[in-house]
Design a protein around this motif. Structure first.
Motif, PDB file in Angstrom:
ATOM      1  N   ILE A  51       0.836  -1.206   0.000  1.00 31.42           N
ATOM      2  CA  ILE A  51       0.000   0.000   0.000  1.00 31.42           C
ATOM      3  C   ILE A  51       0.867   1.251   0.000  1.00 31.42           C
ATOM      4  CG2 ILE A  51      -1.691   1.324   1.333  1.00 31.42           C
ATOM      5  CD1 ILE A  51      -2.812  -1.166  -0.102  1.00 31.42           C
ATOM      6  N   ASN A  52       1.929   1.216   0.794  1.00 28.68           N
ATOM      7  CA  ASN A  52       2.840   2.359   0.874  1.00 28.68           C
ATOM      8  C   ASN A  52       3.462   2.662  -0.490  1.00 28.68           C
ATOM      9  OD1 ASN A  52       4.586   4.352   1.743  1.00 28.68           O
ATOM     10  ND2 ASN A  52       5.913   3.001   2.901  1.00 28.68           N
ATOM     11  N   ILE A  53       3.899   1.621  -1.197  1.00 32.51           N
ATOM     12  CA  ILE A  53       4.492   1.793  -2.528  1.00 32.51           C
ATOM     13  C   ILE A  53       3.479   2.378  -3.508  1.00 32.51           C
ATOM     14  CG2 ILE A  53       5.398   0.533  -4.528  1.00 32.51           C
ATOM     15  CD1 ILE A  53       6.627  -1.457  -2.456  1.00 32.51           C
ATOM     16  N   LEU A  54       2.259   1.858  -3.491  1.00 38.15           N
ATOM     17  CA  LEU A  54       1.224   2.330  -4.406  1.00 38.15           C
ATOM     18  C   LEU A  54       0.835   3.782  -4.129  1.00 38.15           C
ATOM     19  CD1 LEU A  54      -1.020  -0.868  -4.414  1.00 38.15           C
ATOM     20  CD2 LEU A  54       0.284   0.017  -6.360  1.00 38.15           C
ATOM     21  N   GLU A  55       0.745   4.137  -2.844  1.00 38.87           N
ATOM     22  CA  GLU A  55       0.337   5.493  -2.493  1.00 38.87           C
ATOM     23  C   GLU A  55       1.418   6.528  -2.760  1.00 38.87           C
ATOM     24  OE1 GLU A  55      -2.653   7.017  -1.221  1.00 38.87           O
ATOM     25  OE2 GLU A  55      -3.338   5.204  -2.232  1.00 38.87           O
ATOM     26  N   ARG A  56       2.652   6.079  -2.964  1.00 39.87           N
ATOM     27  CA  ARG A  56       3.739   6.998  -3.281  1.00 39.87           C
ATOM     28  C   ARG A  56       3.848   7.272  -4.785  1.00 39.87           C
ATOM     29  NH1 ARG A  56       7.474   8.254   0.671  1.00 39.87           N
ATOM     30  NH2 ARG A  56       7.142   7.190   2.658  1.00 39.87           N
ATOM     31  N   ARG A  57       3.081   6.562  -5.592  1.00 36.58           N
ATOM     32  CA  ARG A  57       3.067   6.859  -7.026  1.00 36.58           C
ATOM     33  C   ARG A  57       2.607   8.299  -7.245  1.00 36.58           C
ATOM     34  NH1 ARG A  57       2.397   2.836 -11.253  1.00 36.58           N
ATOM     35  NH2 ARG A  57       1.051   4.384 -12.242  1.00 36.58           N
ATOM     36  N   LEU A  58       3.244   8.983  -8.171  1.00 32.94           N
ATOM     37  CA  LEU A  58       2.901  10.380  -8.429  1.00 32.94           C
ATOM     38  C   LEU A  58       1.453  10.526  -8.878  1.00 32.94           C
ATOM     39  CD1 LEU A  58       3.666  13.344  -8.611  1.00 32.94           C
ATOM     40  CD2 LEU A  58       4.620  12.897 -10.889  1.00 32.94           C
ATOM     41  N   ASP A  59       0.961   9.614  -9.740  1.00 27.39           N
ATOM     42  CA  ASP A  59      -0.426   9.757 -10.203  1.00 27.39           C
ATOM     43  C   ASP A  59      -1.416   9.546  -9.055  1.00 27.39           C
ATOM     44  OD1 ASP A  59       0.048   7.026 -10.030  1.00 27.39           O
ATOM     45  OD2 ASP A  59      -0.666   6.547 -12.040  1.00 27.39           O
ATOM     46  N   ALA A  60      -1.076   8.665  -8.097  1.00 32.27           N
ATOM     47  CA  ALA A  60      -1.948   8.466  -6.938  1.00 32.27           C
ATOM     48  C   ALA A  60      -1.994   9.723  -6.074  1.00 32.27           C
ATOM     49  CB  ALA A  60      -1.461   7.277  -6.110  1.00 32.27           C
ATOM     50  N   VAL A  61      -0.852  10.373  -5.897  1.00 31.72           N
ATOM     51  CA  VAL A  61      -0.786  11.581  -5.071  1.00 31.72           C
ATOM     52  C   VAL A  61      -1.505  12.750  -5.745  1.00 31.72           C
ATOM     53  CG1 VAL A  61       0.773  13.304  -4.058  1.00 31.72           C
ATOM     54  CG2 VAL A  61       1.308  10.862  -3.877  1.00 31.72           C
ATOM     55  N   VAL A  62      -1.330  12.899  -7.061  1.00 35.58           N
ATOM     56  CA  VAL A  62      -2.046  13.955  -7.793  1.00 35.58           C
ATOM     57  C   VAL A  62      -3.558  13.753  -7.659  1.00 35.58           C
ATOM     58  CG1 VAL A  62      -2.547  14.822 -10.121  1.00 35.58           C
ATOM     59  CG2 VAL A  62      -0.177  14.457  -9.400  1.00 35.58           C
ATOM     60  N   TYR A  63      -3.997  12.517  -7.720  1.00 34.23           N
ATOM     61  CA  TYR A  63      -5.408  12.205  -7.521  1.00 34.23           C
ATOM     62  C   TYR A  63      -5.839  12.499  -6.089  1.00 34.23           C
ATOM     63  CZ  TYR A  63      -9.573   9.249  -6.896  1.00 34.23           C
ATOM     64  OH  TYR A  63     -10.829   8.784  -6.585  1.00 34.23           O
ATOM     65  N   ARG A  64      -5.057  12.085  -5.109  1.00 31.57           N
ATOM     66  CA  ARG A  64      -5.381  12.330  -3.699  1.00 31.57           C
ATOM     67  C   ARG A  64      -5.439  13.823  -3.365  1.00 31.57           C
ATOM     68  NH1 ARG A  64      -7.491   7.801  -2.500  1.00 31.57           N
ATOM     69  NH2 ARG A  64      -6.149   5.987  -2.245  1.00 31.57           N
ATOM     70  N   LEU A  65      -4.567  14.603  -3.997  1.00 31.90           N
ATOM     71  CA  LEU A  65      -4.538  16.043  -3.748  1.00 31.90           C
ATOM     72  C   LEU A  65      -5.680  16.774  -4.453  1.00 31.90           C
ATOM     73  CD1 LEU A  65      -0.687  16.728  -4.090  1.00 31.90           C
ATOM     74  CD2 LEU A  65      -2.021  16.624  -1.968  1.00 31.90           C
ATOM     75  N   LYS A  66      -6.466  16.027  -5.234  1.00 33.52           N
ATOM     76  CA  LYS A  66      -7.617  16.560  -5.967  1.00 33.52           C
ATOM     77  C   LYS A  66      -7.214  17.521  -7.089  1.00 33.52           C
ATOM     78  CE  LYS A  66     -11.384  17.567  -3.732  1.00 33.52           C
ATOM     79  NZ  LYS A  66     -12.346  18.132  -2.766  1.00 33.52           N
ATOM     80  N   PHE A  67      -6.056  17.249  -7.688  1.00 29.26           N
ATOM     81  CA  PHE A  67      -5.652  18.002  -8.874  1.00 29.26           C
ATOM     82  C   PHE A  67      -6.215  17.350 -10.138  1.00 29.26           C
ATOM     83  CE2 PHE A  67      -1.527  19.300  -6.507  1.00 29.26           C
ATOM     84  CZ  PHE A  67      -2.228  20.248  -5.779  1.00 29.26           C
ATOM     85  N   ALA A  68      -6.797  16.164  -9.984  1.00 30.18           N
ATOM     86  CA  ALA A  68      -7.421  15.438 -11.092  1.00 30.18           C
ATOM     87  C   ALA A  68      -8.612  14.668 -10.546  1.00 30.18           C
ATOM     88  CB  ALA A  68      -6.433  14.493 -11.757  1.00 30.18           C
ATOM     89  N   ALA A  69      -9.621  14.458 -11.390  1.00 28.69           N
ATOM     90  CA  ALA A  69     -10.871  13.850 -10.935  1.00 28.69           C
ATOM     91  C   ALA A  69     -10.780  12.340 -10.758  1.00 28.69           C
ATOM     92  CB  ALA A  69     -11.995  14.184 -11.918  1.00 28.69           C
ATOM     93  N   THR A  70      -9.904  11.674 -11.510  1.00 28.37           N
ATOM     94  CA  THR A  70      -9.774  10.217 -11.444  1.00 28.37           C
ATOM     95  C   THR A  70      -8.296   9.845 -11.542  1.00 28.37           C
ATOM     96  OG1 THR A  70      -9.855   9.814 -13.826  1.00 28.37           O
ATOM     97  CG2 THR A  70     -11.980   9.967 -12.663  1.00 28.37           C
ATOM     98  N   PRO A  71      -7.924   8.619 -11.151  1.00 25.17           N
ATOM     99  CA  PRO A  71      -6.534   8.183 -11.355  1.00 25.17           C
ATOM    100  C   PRO A  71      -6.130   8.194 -12.824  1.00 25.17           C
ATOM    101  CG  PRO A  71      -7.649   6.733  -9.795  1.00 25.17           C
ATOM    102  CD  PRO A  71      -8.707   7.619 -10.383  1.00 25.17           C
ATOM    103  N   PHE A  72      -7.073   7.922 -13.717  1.00 26.48           N
ATOM    104  CA  PHE A  72      -6.795   7.942 -15.148  1.00 26.48           C
ATOM    105  C   PHE A  72      -6.490   9.369 -15.617  1.00 26.48           C
ATOM    106  CE2 PHE A  72      -9.450   4.295 -14.288  1.00 26.48           C
ATOM    107  CZ  PHE A  72      -8.872   3.281 -15.024  1.00 26.48           C
ATOM    108  N   ALA A  73      -7.282  10.328 -15.121  1.00 22.82           N
ATOM    109  CA  ALA A  73      -7.057  11.726 -15.470  1.00 22.82           C
ATOM    110  C   ALA A  73      -5.729  12.213 -14.896  1.00 22.82           C
ATOM    111  CB  ALA A  73      -8.207  12.585 -14.948  1.00 22.82           C
ATOM    112  N   ALA A  74      -5.386  11.750 -13.687  1.00 17.70           N
ATOM    113  CA  ALA A  74      -4.115  12.128 -13.067  1.00 17.70           C
ATOM    114  C   ALA A  74      -2.940  11.647 -13.907  1.00 17.70           C
ATOM    115  CB  ALA A  74      -4.032  11.546 -11.655  1.00 17.70           C
ATOM    116  N   ARG A  75      -3.036  10.415 -14.401  1.00 16.84           N
ATOM    117  CA  ARG A  75      -1.970   9.853 -15.238  1.00 16.84           C
ATOM    118  C   ARG A  75      -1.788  10.683 -16.501  1.00 16.84           C
ATOM    119  NH1 ARG A  75      -2.877   3.782 -16.709  1.00 16.84           N
ATOM    120  NH2 ARG A  75      -2.234   3.552 -14.528  1.00 16.84           N
ATOM    121  N   GLN A  76      -2.891  11.037 -17.149  1.00 23.69           N
ATOM    122  CA  GLN A  76      -2.823  11.828 -18.383  1.00 23.69           C
ATOM    123  C   GLN A  76      -2.286  13.234 -18.110  1.00 23.69           C
ATOM    124  OE1 GLN A  76      -6.601  12.830 -20.445  1.00 23.69           O
ATOM    125  NE2 GLN A  76      -5.710  11.799 -22.204  1.00 23.69           N
TER     126      GLN A  76
END
Length: 205
Positions: free
Chosen positions: A89-114
């Motif tokens: 879980i720690n490794i997954l939550e440290r992914r940049l796209d996961a953090v961008v999603y958590r910070l609400k800079f993107a609506a979905t993990p897919f949008a965060a990745r893009q």
């Protein structure tokens, strides 16, 4: 639009859960799986299928990570000291796209990745366009100045669907946040029950 973006809600229907807790998910209207066999009666799942489902849920939640990459995360979690499921879980939550999603800079993990792929995100002041980039404690993540007025960012920030977890800090006026500490499983605001222990059992068979 990528194939993953087009089919992301099929993941919900295939797994039978509202994986990201979104109001527009089709699982809210049709709880059965997609395709002509989606409504057939299901038999009692085996231990293998329960473990497989747990893996697919966790893998799908983070933008449907590839199997090869997800296996690498398991291998890395196994090598680390401590509980392997918590390490995963720690490794997954440290992914940049996961953090961008958590910070609400993107609506979905897919949008965060893009969003990251298109160069809209800075880490410690430098552009990073790799969604799987692993953040360290106290790394600062921010939206590039020219991108702060994009409608997709403003809409995501104003969304009431979810809150930012305590292991992150965020200033939505400056669109800047930081990774404060390693989260435990109970800290992560999953909309559905995740069972990383079953994922570990799946890979350690």
């Amino acid at each position: 639009m990528s194939k993953r973006l087009q089919s992301k809600y099929k993941i919900n229907r295939r797994l039978g859960v509202n994986l990201w807790g979104r109001a527009k998910s089709p699982i809210n209207k049709r709880e059965y799986g997609p395709g002509q066999h989606g409504q057939r009666r299901r038999s009692k799942p085996s231990d293998f299928s329960v473990q497989l489902m747990a893996k697919q849920k966790l893998k799908g939640y983070y933008g449907n990570i590839s199997e090869k990459q997800f296996r690498r995360y398991y291998d890395e979690a196994s090598r680390r000291k401590g509980d392997t499921s918590e390490n995963l879980i720690n490794i997954l939550e440290r992914r940049l796209d996961a953090v961008v999603y958590r910070l609400k800079f993107a609506a979905t993990p897919f949008a965060a990745r893009q969003f990251i792929n298109h160069g809209h995100i800075l880490v410690n002041g430098k552009k990073v366009n790799i969604p799987s980039y692993s953040l360290k404690d106290n790394d600062v993540v921010e939206v590039k100045e020219k991108s702060k007025q994009l409608a997709i960012v403003l809409d995501a920030v104003q969304s009431k669907e979810r809150d930012t977890p305590e292991y992150l800090q965020v200033d939505h006026r400056q669109m800047k946040g930081s990774f404060v500490r390693s989260p435990k499983l109970n800290d992560v605001p999953y909309p559905v029950t995740m069972e990383p222990n079953l994922v570990i059992e799946f890979y350690s068979r």
